[in-house]
Write a protein that holds these residues in place. Structure first.
Motif, mmCIF file in Angstrom:
data_model
loop_
_atom_site.group_PDB
_atom_site.id
_atom_site.type_symbol
_atom_site.label_atom_id
_atom_site.label_comp_id
_atom_site.label_asym_id
_atom_site.label_seq_id
_atom_site.Cartn_x
_atom_site.Cartn_y
_atom_site.Cartn_z
ATOM 1 N N THR A 36 -13.625 -6.086 -8.965
ATOM 2 C CA THR A 36 -12.190 -6.151 -9.183
ATOM 3 C C THR A 36 -11.782 -7.614 -9.029
ATOM 4 O O THR A 36 -12.505 -8.401 -8.410
ATOM 5 C CB THR A 36 -11.435 -5.283 -8.164
ATOM 6 O OG1 THR A 36 -11.733 -5.750 -6.851
ATOM 7 C CG2 THR A 36 -11.817 -3.818 -8.291
ATOM 8 N N PRO A 37 -10.631 -8.007 -9.580
ATOM 9 C CA PRO A 37 -10.236 -9.415 -9.515
ATOM 10 C C PRO A 37 -10.229 -10.014 -8.104
ATOM 11 O O PRO A 37 -10.559 -11.188 -7.938
ATOM 12 C CB PRO A 37 -8.831 -9.413 -10.124
ATOM 13 C CG PRO A 37 -8.880 -8.278 -11.097
ATOM 14 C CD PRO A 37 -9.717 -7.223 -10.428
ATOM 15 N N ASP A 38 -9.902 -9.234 -7.099
ATOM 16 C CA ASP A 38 -9.888 -9.790 -5.736
ATOM 17 C C ASP A 38 -11.294 -9.994 -5.181
ATOM 18 O O ASP A 38 -11.474 -10.646 -4.151
ATOM 19 C CB ASP A 38 -9.051 -8.917 -4.796
ATOM 20 C CG ASP A 38 -9.564 -7.486 -4.709
ATOM 21 O OD1 ASP A 38 -9.966 -6.951 -5.743
ATOM 22 O OD2 ASP A 38 -9.562 -6.930 -3.594
ATOM 23 N N GLN A 39 -12.323 -9.481 -5.853
ATOM 24 C CA GLN A 39 -13.707 -9.646 -5.414
ATOM 25 C C GLN A 39 -14.426 -10.799 -6.121
ATOM 26 O O GLN A 39 -15.521 -11.166 -5.718
ATOM 27 C CB GLN A 39 -14.503 -8.359 -5.669
ATOM 28 C CG GLN A 39 -14.023 -7.171 -4.890
ATOM 29 C CD GLN A 39 -14.734 -5.899 -5.325
ATOM 30 O OE1 GLN A 39 -15.019 -5.702 -6.508
ATOM 31 N NE2 GLN A 39 -15.031 -5.038 -4.367
ATOM 32 N N TYR A 40 -13.817 -11.382 -7.149
ATOM 33 C CA TYR A 40 -14.471 -12.413 -7.945
ATOM 34 C C TYR A 40 -14.963 -13.580 -7.092
ATOM 35 O O TYR A 40 -16.112 -13.987 -7.198
ATOM 36 C CB TYR A 40 -13.543 -12.957 -9.033
ATOM 37 C CG TYR A 40 -13.182 -11.991 -10.137
ATOM 38 C CD1 TYR A 40 -13.747 -10.724 -10.244
ATOM 39 C CD2 TYR A 40 -12.247 -12.354 -11.094
ATOM 40 C CE1 TYR A 40 -13.395 -9.854 -11.264
ATOM 41 C CE2 TYR A 40 -11.892 -11.503 -12.116
ATOM 42 C CZ TYR A 40 -12.465 -10.259 -12.197
ATOM 43 O OH TYR A 40 -12.109 -9.404 -13.215
ATOM 44 N N ARG A 42 -15.583 -13.912 -3.911
ATOM 45 C CA ARG A 42 -16.572 -13.588 -2.876
ATOM 46 C C ARG A 42 -17.913 -13.137 -3.443
ATOM 47 O O ARG A 42 -18.896 -13.072 -2.708
ATOM 48 C CB ARG A 42 -16.027 -12.492 -1.961
ATOM 49 C CG ARG A 42 -14.803 -12.919 -1.181
ATOM 50 C CD ARG A 42 -14.391 -11.868 -0.160
ATOM 51 N NE ARG A 42 -14.374 -10.504 -0.673
ATOM 52 C CZ ARG A 42 -13.289 -9.850 -1.067
ATOM 53 N NH1 ARG A 42 -12.119 -10.436 -1.011
ATOM 54 N NH2 ARG A 42 -13.370 -8.608 -1.502
#
Length: 75
Positions: A36-40, A42
């Motif tokens: 998901t975009p918030d995981q990119y 990391r």
């Protein structure tokens, strides 16, 4: 009768078909890695892929900046 030369459709507008959206290599990789975009930022797998492909594939500039990558410009 003389043979007709040239394109008989010259000057006629091309038929407009449905616009087919294309998916970028970056989007394919993100989908494959199920991110998901918030995981990119990391994701180490995505970062490694981006490091290898940063000069030949589309990768959002914000991600490249977040990872501290420099881009080789051919302009």
């Amino acid at each position: 009768m003389a043979k007709r030369r040239g394109n008989p459709n010259w000057g006629k507008p091309e038929p407009i078909g449905p616009v087919v959206p294309t998916i970028t290599s970056f989007e394919q990789v993100v989908k494959e890695y199920k991110l998901t975009p918030d995981q990119y930022v990391r994701s180490t797998r995505l970062r490694e892929w981006a490091r290898r492909n940063k000069n030949s594939k589309y990768i959002p500039e914000s991600l490249l900046e977040a990872w501290g990558f420099e881009i080789e410009s051919s302009l």
